[in-house]
Scaffold this active site. Structure first.
Site, PDB file in Angstrom:
ATOM      1  N   SER A 241     -31.192  55.267  83.325  1.00 41.99           N
ATOM      2  CA  SER A 241     -32.062  56.210  84.059  1.00 41.99           C
ATOM      3  C   SER A 241     -33.453  56.309  83.435  1.00 41.99           C
ATOM      4  O   SER A 241     -34.463  56.366  84.161  1.00 41.99           O
ATOM      5  CB  SER A 241     -31.407  57.587  84.165  1.00 41.99           C
ATOM      6  OG  SER A 241     -30.918  58.020  82.923  1.00 41.99           O
ATOM      7  N   HIS A 271     -22.794  54.635  83.977  1.00 45.40           N
ATOM      8  CA  HIS A 271     -23.812  55.559  83.429  1.00 45.40           C
ATOM      9  C   HIS A 271     -23.372  56.987  83.784  1.00 45.40           C
ATOM     10  O   HIS A 271     -22.258  57.383  83.476  1.00 45.40           O
ATOM     11  CB  HIS A 271     -25.175  55.151  84.015  1.00 45.40           C
ATOM     12  CG  HIS A 271     -26.374  55.786  83.361  1.00 45.40           C
ATOM     13  ND1 HIS A 271     -26.360  56.351  82.122  1.00 45.40           N
ATOM     14  CD2 HIS A 271     -27.659  55.945  83.809  1.00 45.40           C
ATOM     15  CE1 HIS A 271     -27.565  56.818  81.818  1.00 45.40           C
ATOM     16  NE2 HIS A 271     -28.381  56.597  82.840  1.00 45.40           N
ATOM     17  N   HIS A 318     -19.898  52.978  74.323  1.00 39.75           N
ATOM     18  CA  HIS A 318     -21.340  53.196  74.470  1.00 39.75           C
ATOM     19  C   HIS A 318     -22.086  51.906  74.150  1.00 39.75           C
ATOM     20  O   HIS A 318     -21.643  51.119  73.318  1.00 39.75           O
ATOM     21  CB  HIS A 318     -21.835  54.320  73.551  1.00 39.75           C
ATOM     22  CG  HIS A 318     -23.144  54.881  73.988  1.00 39.75           C
ATOM     23  ND1 HIS A 318     -24.349  54.341  73.607  1.00 39.75           N
ATOM     24  CD2 HIS A 318     -23.434  55.898  74.828  1.00 39.75           C
ATOM     25  CE1 HIS A 318     -25.325  55.033  74.176  1.00 39.75           C
ATOM     26  NE2 HIS A 318     -24.802  55.987  74.927  1.00 39.75           N
ATOM     27  N   ARG A 327     -23.138  64.778  71.383  1.00 40.42           N
ATOM     28  CA  ARG A 327     -23.143  65.611  72.596  1.00 40.42           C
ATOM     29  C   ARG A 327     -21.704  65.972  72.975  1.00 40.42           C
ATOM     30  O   ARG A 327     -21.452  67.033  73.526  1.00 40.42           O
ATOM     31  CB  ARG A 327     -23.853  64.871  73.739  1.00 40.42           C
ATOM     32  CG  ARG A 327     -25.306  64.529  73.420  1.00 40.42           C
ATOM     33  CD  ARG A 327     -25.923  63.613  74.465  1.00 40.42           C
ATOM     34  NE  ARG A 327     -25.260  62.321  74.539  1.00 40.42           N
ATOM     35  CZ  ARG A 327     -25.564  61.366  75.408  1.00 40.42           C
ATOM     36  NH1 ARG A 327     -26.546  61.565  76.287  1.00 40.42           N
ATOM     37  NH2 ARG A 327     -24.919  60.212  75.404  1.00 40.42           N
TER      38      ARG A 327
HETATM   39  N1  NMX Z   1     -12.746  51.020  78.571  1.00 35.94           N
HETATM   40  C1  NMX Z   1     -12.383  49.724  78.769  1.00 35.94           C
HETATM   41  N2  NMX Z   1     -13.147  48.681  78.435  1.00 35.94           N
HETATM   42  C2  NMX Z   1     -14.316  48.954  77.824  1.00 35.94           C
HETATM   43  C3  NMX Z   1     -14.744  50.254  77.555  1.00 35.94           C
HETATM   44  C4  NMX Z   1     -13.911  51.323  77.973  1.00 35.94           C
HETATM   45  N3  NMX Z   1     -14.253  52.601  77.792  1.00 35.94           N
HETATM   46  N4  NMX Z   1     -15.948  50.200  76.944  1.00 35.94           N
HETATM   47  C5  NMX Z   1     -16.265  48.900  76.830  1.00 35.94           C
HETATM   48  N5  NMX Z   1     -15.295  48.155  77.384  1.00 35.94           N
HETATM   49  C6  NMX Z   1     -15.249  46.697  77.531  1.00 35.94           C
HETATM   50  C7  NMX Z   1     -16.443  46.226  78.357  1.00 35.94           C
HETATM   51  O1  NMX Z   1     -16.182  46.419  79.750  1.00 35.94           O
HETATM   52  C8  NMX Z   1     -16.569  44.791  77.911  1.00 35.94           C
HETATM   53  O2  NMX Z   1     -15.536  44.069  78.534  1.00 35.94           O
HETATM   54  P1  NMX Z   1     -15.752  42.517  78.967  1.00 35.94           P
HETATM   55  O3  NMX Z   1     -16.094  41.797  77.702  1.00 35.94           O
HETATM   56  O4  NMX Z   1     -14.428  42.144  79.537  1.00 35.94           O
HETATM   57  O5  NMX Z   1     -16.866  42.504  79.951  1.00 35.94           O
HETATM   58  C9  NMX Z   1     -16.221  44.879  76.423  1.00 35.94           C
HETATM   59  O6  NMX Z   1     -15.436  46.082  76.280  1.00 35.94           O
HETATM   60  C10 NMX Z   1     -17.424  44.956  75.512  1.00 35.94           C
HETATM   61  O7  NMX Z   1     -18.228  46.038  75.922  1.00 35.94           O
HETATM   62  P2  NMX Z   1     -19.152  46.831  74.889  1.00 35.94           P
HETATM   63  O8  NMX Z   1     -20.135  45.855  74.352  1.00 35.94           O
HETATM   64  O9  NMX Z   1     -18.301  47.572  73.931  1.00 35.94           O
HETATM   65  O10 NMX Z   1     -19.834  47.916  75.832  1.00 35.94           O
HETATM   66  P3  NMX Z   1     -21.127  47.747  76.751  1.00 35.94           P
HETATM   67  O11 NMX Z   1     -22.320  48.013  75.905  1.00 35.94           O
HETATM   68  O12 NMX Z   1     -21.098  46.496  77.530  1.00 35.94           O
HETATM   69  O13 NMX Z   1     -20.916  48.945  77.772  1.00 35.94           O
HETATM   70  C11 NMX Z   1     -20.371  51.150  78.447  1.00 35.94           C
HETATM   71  C12 NMX Z   1     -21.094  50.297  77.409  1.00 35.94           C
HETATM   72  C13 NMX Z   1     -20.686  52.612  78.176  1.00 35.94           C
HETATM   73  C14 NMX Z   1     -20.870  50.775  79.845  1.00 35.94           C
HETATM   74  C15 NMX Z   1     -18.838  50.887  78.313  1.00 35.94           C
HETATM   75  O14 NMX Z   1     -18.389  51.332  77.057  1.00 35.94           O
HETATM   76  C16 NMX Z   1     -18.022  51.565  79.422  1.00 35.94           C
HETATM   77  O15 NMX Z   1     -17.871  50.966  80.489  1.00 35.94           O
HETATM   78  N6  NMX Z   1     -17.499  52.811  79.176  1.00 35.94           N
HETATM   79  C17 NMX Z   1     -16.787  53.534  80.208  1.00 35.94           C
HETATM   80  C18 NMX Z   1     -17.769  54.157  81.183  1.00 35.94           C
HETATM   81  C19 NMX Z   1     -18.532  55.292  80.551  1.00 35.94           C
HETATM   82  O16 NMX Z   1     -17.970  56.188  79.930  1.00 35.94           O
HETATM   83  N7  NMX Z   1     -19.862  55.309  80.749  1.00 35.94           N
HETATM   84  C20 NMX Z   1     -20.689  56.424  80.299  1.00 35.94           C
HETATM   85  C21 NMX Z   1     -21.763  56.052  79.269  1.00 35.94           C
HETATM   86  C22 NMX Z   1     -22.565  57.271  78.893  1.00 35.94           C
HETATM   87  N8  NMX Z   1     -23.450  57.701  79.986  1.00 35.94           N
HETATM   88  O17 NMX Z   1     -23.431  58.828  80.381  1.00 35.94           O
HETATM   89  O18 NMX Z   1     -24.241  56.892  80.493  1.00 35.94           O
HETATM   90  C1  MLT Z   2     -27.231  58.290  78.293  1.00 38.47           C
HETATM   91  O1  MLT Z   2     -27.188  59.498  78.009  1.00 38.47           O
HETATM   92  O2  MLT Z   2     -28.191  57.801  78.907  1.00 38.47           O
HETATM   93  C2  MLT Z   2     -26.044  57.443  77.971  1.00 38.47           C
HETATM   94  O3  MLT Z   2     -25.418  57.855  76.813  1.00 38.47           O
HETATM   95  C3  MLT Z   2     -26.265  55.968  78.094  1.00 38.47           C
HETATM   96  C4  MLT Z   2     -27.160  55.295  77.095  1.00 38.47           C
HETATM   97  O4  MLT Z   2     -27.742  55.894  76.208  1.00 38.47           O
HETATM   98  O5  MLT Z   2     -27.243  54.061  77.198  1.00 38.47           O
END
Ligand code: NMX
Ligand code: MLT
Length: 439
Positions: A241, A271, A318, A327
């Site tokens: 965002s 996100h 994350h 947070r």
């Molecule tokens: N559950 C299952 N798999 C996960 C998760 C999770 N919570 N987090 C990461 N992975 C997987 C990810 O999909 C990736 O899989 P692949 O190699 O098969 O594509 C692998 O682990 C490596 O990912 P990372 O490098 O650890 O994480 P990345 O930086 O790509 O993504 C998020 C970060 C936040 C998108 C990821 O952790 C996620 O999808 N979390 C669940 C959704 C979530 O809670 N999002 C909110 C973030 C905060 N916000 O408010 O924005």
């Molecule tokens: C956020 O608050 O924007 C989330 O934690 C995602 C991020 O920092 O990448």
């Protein structure tokens, strides 16, 4: 010129000159390497943005102008007798770099109150949408509908000097922040409460008035909203965002266009939408298990099942953080004080005990710890705010504080249009071959 605007000009405009000089003297100093993996991992290893409002440390979490979440909770102004910070004060901090006093906050409240009237056509536009339109879609459309009011866009058409861009942007930013709570509350009431609207209460602060317009008048809910709207405001510049606001704004798209784009990014499940997904996931788990507080074994099984289905466990992981999100901890702290026996809150805490080792055990998830979204829904549900598809709008109202403060900084610092280089796979392979041959 209002006090805050004047103070911001005194702070930010000299920095624009300092930055020009700094870039001239140090423009060729190397601050990082670009690796092939950065191309395939969402550019996470590349520093390419300047963002003044906050800075994220992977181990420690976010700091706003140098201050951690516990420091914000302790030091930002509060309502008389209050214990949680006023988010208006955080907006001041992000622009000025110092803590405001209570009078500074009252001045912002007064200023935003004077700007709060939402043009009628925004409501007409919303009323034309089916009620089952996702609240984030409604929110984004409403922001776009308000763009008719952009002072920046109108002034640009009339012809303005680059050095004054920030001034018109400031007007749009404050008008938006003044109006977003009423727009969001309108969406909430039309979607879930038969459209009966509640007039703003001019005696209330920004967060409490927002809660009041949605129909929540419990002082503890108001307290929780002050905390909620403070901690969701900003997370340095690279998150979807914040980056979107900066990117779209870099084309000199006005703050309305930039914020609507940002909200479309926040509406993604990786996100901001994760806050609705967390509650959906927990409620589905509870239903499947027949209700009540699941055992650790049952939660572990459900997590394994989620992973086996190729889904993410929402609220965990994350892109940058490598520890429990402060947070999350701030919300847990609030819940320990005000709702320690709430069943859903206890489920959130039990998931926190069970999930990290399982996620770590996959060997691929870089951060097995909870993020901000893992806890927020349980706080809202405790107060009877059950409509979880609306949760990301609450995140969005808060996030507007940070990304719009940053957009204002962008304008004051004269940041240019953003245009990173892209490459085809063939071209990348050739470049790698050439570099390997030279090495
Ligand atoms: N559950 C299952 N798999 C996960 C998760 C999770 N919570 N987090 C990461 N992975 C997987 C990810 O999909 C990736 O899989 P692949 O190699 O098969 O594509 C692998 O682990 C490596 O990912 P990372 O490098 O650890 O994480 P990345 O930086 O790509 O993504 C998020 C970060 C936040 C998108 C990821 O952790 C996620 O999808 N979390 C669940 C959704 C979530 O809670 N999002 C909110 C973030 C905060 N916000 O408010 O924005
Ligand atoms: C956020 O608050 O924007 C989330 O934690 C995602 C991020 O920092 O990448």
């Amino acid at each position: 010129m209002g006090n805050l605007k004047q103070k911001f000009a005194e702070k930010a405009l000299p920095m624009a000159d300092e930055i020009k000089q700094f870039a001239k003297e140090n423009g060729k100093v190397i601050i990082g390497n670009v690796e092939v993996e950065d191309v395939f991992s969402g550019m996470k290893g590349i520093t390419g943005l300047l963002t003044e409002t906050s800075l994220l440390d992977a181990q420690e979490g976010i700091r706003f102008r140098g201050y951690s979440i516990p420091e914000l909770r302790a030091q930002l102004p509060k309502i008389p007798g209050g214990t949680e910070p006023l988010p208006e004060g955080l907006f001041y901090l992000m622009l000025i770099g110092d803590f405001p006093n209570y009078n500074d906050v009252l001045e912002i409240q007064e200023n935003w109150r004077s700007r709060a009237a939402v043009p009628a056509h925004v409501f007409t536009t919303l009323d034309a949408l089916p009620k089952n339109t996702h609240p984030m879609t409604q929110f984004s459309i409403a922001i776009m509908a308000m763009q008719t009011e952009s002072v920046f866009a109108k002034s640009y058409q009339q012809g303005i000097s680059k050095k004054d861009y920030w001034d018109y942007t400031y007007e749009d930013v404050c008008n938006l922040l003044a109006r977003l709570p009423q727009v969001a509350a309108y969406i909430y009431r039309r979607t879930y409460k038969d459209g009966s609207q509640i007039a703003p209460d001019p005696k209330l602060d920004w967060a409490a008035n927002f809660a009041h317009m949605m129909g929540y008048n419990d002082p503890l809910f108001h307290k929780m909203m002050r905390l909620y709207l403070t901690i969701h405001a900003d997370h340095e510049g690279g998150n979807v965002s914040a980056h979107t606001t900066h990117l779209v704004g870099s084309a000199l798209s006005d703050p309305y266009l930039s914020l609507a784009a940002a909200m479309n990014g926040l509406a993604g499940p990786l996100h901001g939408l994760a806050n609705q997904e967390v509650i959906r996931w927990i409620l589905e788990m509870r239903k499947e298990l027949g209700g009540g507080l699941p055992t650790k074994e049952q939660i572990a099984d459900y997590i394994h099942k989620t992973l086996a289905a190729g889904k993410v466990v929402p609220g965990y992981g994350h892109a940058v953080l490598r520890k429990t999100d402060p947070r999350f901890t701030a919300q847990q702290d609030f819940a320990k004080q005000y709702m320690p026996d709430d069943e859903l809150v206890n489920i959130v805490w039990r998931i926190y005990e069970v999930a990290p080792p399982i996620l770590e055990g996959t060997g691929k998830i870089k951060n097995p710890w909870p993020n901000v979204d893992a806890h927020s829904g349980a706080l809202l549900l405790h107060y009877g705010f059950t409509e979880y598809e609306f949760y990301t709008v609450l995140f969005g109202v808060s996030r507007a504080l940070g990304v719009l403060a940053s957009l204002l900084w962008d304008r004051a610092l004269g940041m240019p249009i953003e245009r990173p280089k892209s490459i085809t796979f063939d071209a990348l392979k050739k470049e790698v071959e050439t570099l390997k041959a030279k090495a």
